[in-house]
Design a protein around this motif. Structure first.
Motif, PDB file in Angstrom:
ATOM      1  N   ILE A 150      -1.863  87.592 -11.115  1.00  0.00           N
ATOM      2  CA  ILE A 150      -0.434  87.586 -10.834  1.00  0.00           C
ATOM      3  C   ILE A 150      -0.305  87.654  -9.320  1.00  0.00           C
ATOM      4  N   GLY A 151       0.451  86.739  -8.744  1.00  0.00           N
ATOM      5  CA  GLY A 151       0.644  86.711  -7.295  1.00  0.00           C
ATOM      6  C   GLY A 151       2.010  87.255  -6.916  1.00  0.00           C
ATOM      7  N   LEU A 152       2.036  88.163  -5.957  1.00  0.00           N
ATOM      8  CA  LEU A 152       3.281  88.746  -5.457  1.00  0.00           C
ATOM      9  C   LEU A 152       3.482  88.322  -4.004  1.00  0.00           C
ATOM     10  N   SER A 153       4.712  88.041  -3.643  1.00  0.00           N
ATOM     11  CA  SER A 153       4.987  87.557  -2.284  1.00  0.00           C
ATOM     12  C   SER A 153       4.704  88.597  -1.212  1.00  0.00           C
ATOM     13  N   GLY A 154       4.738  89.860  -1.593  1.00  0.00           N
ATOM     14  CA  GLY A 154       4.281  90.905  -0.692  1.00  0.00           C
ATOM     15  C   GLY A 154       5.280  91.373   0.350  1.00  0.00           C
ATOM     16  N   CYS A 155       4.738  91.873   1.424  1.00  0.00           N
ATOM     17  CA  CYS A 155       5.495  92.557   2.465  1.00  0.00           C
ATOM     18  C   CYS A 155       5.978  91.591   3.541  1.00  0.00           C
TER      19      CYS A 155
ATOM     20  N   ASP B 181      -5.067  82.045  13.767  1.00  0.00           N
ATOM     21  CA  ASP B 181      -5.276  83.244  12.959  1.00  0.00           C
ATOM     22  C   ASP B 181      -4.732  84.517  13.599  1.00  0.00           C
ATOM     23  N   ALA B 182      -3.922  84.383  14.633  1.00  0.00           N
ATOM     24  CA  ALA B 182      -3.364  85.563  15.292  1.00  0.00           C
ATOM     25  C   ALA B 182      -2.394  86.304  14.376  1.00  0.00           C
ATOM     26  N   SER B 183      -1.814  85.595  13.444  1.00  0.00           N
ATOM     27  CA  SER B 183      -0.812  86.179  12.559  1.00  0.00           C
ATOM     28  C   SER B 183      -1.373  86.295  11.141  1.00  0.00           C
ATOM     29  N   ASN B 184      -1.412  87.527  10.623  1.00  0.00           N
ATOM     30  CA  ASN B 184      -1.911  87.741   9.264  1.00  0.00           C
ATOM     31  C   ASN B 184      -0.914  87.237   8.239  1.00  0.00           C
ATOM     32  N   ARG B 185      -1.419  86.712   7.145  1.00  0.00           N
ATOM     33  CA  ARG B 185      -0.595  86.303   6.016  1.00  0.00           C
ATOM     34  C   ARG B 185      -1.132  87.023   4.789  1.00  0.00           C
ATOM     35  N   HIS B 186      -0.326  87.895   4.231  1.00  0.00           N
ATOM     36  CA  HIS B 186      -0.763  88.698   3.092  1.00  0.00           C
ATOM     37  C   HIS B 186      -0.298  88.067   1.782  1.00  0.00           C
ATOM     38  N   LEU B 187      -1.099  88.263   0.751  1.00  0.00           N
ATOM     39  CA  LEU B 187      -0.743  87.861  -0.606  1.00  0.00           C
ATOM     40  C   LEU B 187      -1.281  88.943  -1.539  1.00  0.00           C
ATOM     41  N   THR B 188      -0.391  89.569  -2.283  1.00  0.00           N
ATOM     42  CA  THR B 188      -0.804  90.617  -3.204  1.00  0.00           C
ATOM     43  C   THR B 188      -1.160  89.989  -4.541  1.00  0.00           C
ATOM     44  N   LEU B 189      -2.362  90.276  -5.021  1.00  0.00           N
ATOM     45  CA  LEU B 189      -2.845  89.738  -6.292  1.00  0.00           C
ATOM     46  C   LEU B 189      -3.159  90.888  -7.240  1.00  0.00           C
ATOM     47  N   LEU B 190      -2.706  90.751  -8.481  1.00  0.00           N
ATOM     48  CA  LEU B 190      -2.979  91.736  -9.528  1.00  0.00           C
ATOM     49  C   LEU B 190      -3.754  91.069 -10.651  1.00  0.00           C
TER      50      LEU B 190
ATOM     51  N   LYS C 110       6.925  85.388   6.395  1.00  0.00           N
ATOM     52  CA  LYS C 110       6.718  84.833   7.737  1.00  0.00           C
ATOM     53  C   LYS C 110       7.372  83.461   7.877  1.00  0.00           C
ATOM     54  N   ILE C 111       7.300  82.649   6.821  1.00  0.00           N
ATOM     55  CA  ILE C 111       7.935  81.330   6.881  1.00  0.00           C
ATOM     56  C   ILE C 111       9.453  81.481   6.968  1.00  0.00           C
ATOM     57  N   ILE C 112      10.001  82.397   6.166  1.00  0.00           N
ATOM     58  CA  ILE C 112      11.450  82.629   6.196  1.00  0.00           C
ATOM     59  C   ILE C 112      11.878  83.154   7.565  1.00  0.00           C
ATOM     60  N   LEU C 113      11.136  84.114   8.103  1.00  0.00           N
ATOM     61  CA  LEU C 113      11.478  84.689   9.399  1.00  0.00           C
ATOM     62  C   LEU C 113      11.401  83.672  10.538  1.00  0.00           C
ATOM     63  N   SER C 114      10.596  82.629  10.342  1.00  0.00           N
ATOM     64  CA  SER C 114      10.525  81.570  11.354  1.00  0.00           C
ATOM     65  C   SER C 114      11.715  80.615  11.249  1.00  0.00           C
TER      66      SER C 114
END
Length: 162
Positions: A125-130, A75-84, A137-141
């Motif tokens: 509605i789910g947005l991939s976020g920042c 859990d050291a790395s936050n994973r954000h998900l924007t929900l509307l 984070k998956i892409i950056l890895s």
């Protein structure tokens, strides 16, 4: 956007936000504070009074596995998900998610997991976020295939156009 309820990330007050949206001829504005919905009712009332459509949301923290798992390295790395919330059902489901994130998933931050998202996804509605978003984070890895699979999972969960 984030309001004064997103500590260290937002500072705008709702009256200023709604006034600026009105002056800029913006028909709608969304508030997606980090992990909380403390200001939703106040924001909604002020936006409606000003003739601006309020979009209620939250940038939730997603646990890497289960919300019950409290292993600090994971859990050291936050994973954000924007929900509307797209409707009243979505608003209620968002309240459920945020409440369970605090009651069951809190570990440094209020966290949801895939099980909660499956249970309370309707009307959202789910947005991939920042850059702190799960897909980013998956892409950056370097795991583009993994990011595609995760995006497809979210698309199936929330549905087309959501």
């Amino acid at each position: 956007m984030h309001s004064e309820f997103s500590l260290l990330d937002g500072a705008v007050r709702f009256s200023d936000l709604v006034s600026q949206a009105k002056e800029s001829s913006m028909p709608a504005v969304a508030v997606t504070d980090h992990g909380v919905m403390y200001g939703c009712v106040d924001f909604y009332k002020k936006a409606i009074a000003a003739g601006v459509k309020p979009i209620l949301g939250c940038e939730v923290y997603v646990a890497p596995s289960s919300r019950f798992d409290k292993t600090s390295k994971k859990d050291a790395s936050n994973r954000h998900l924007t929900l509307l919330a797209s409707n009243l059902v979505g608003y209620r489901n968002l309240m459920h998610l945020v409440s369970y994130a605090f009651l069951e998933g809190f570990y440094y931050r209020p966290r949801v997991d895939w099980e909660l998202l499956e249970r309370y996804h309707e009307g959202l509605i789910g947005l991939s976020g920042c850059l702190s978003g799960e897909l980013s984070k998956i892409i950056l890895s370097g795991d583009v295939a993994g990011a595609k699979t995760k995006a497809q999972n979210y698309a199936r969960l929330f549905g087309d156009n959501n």
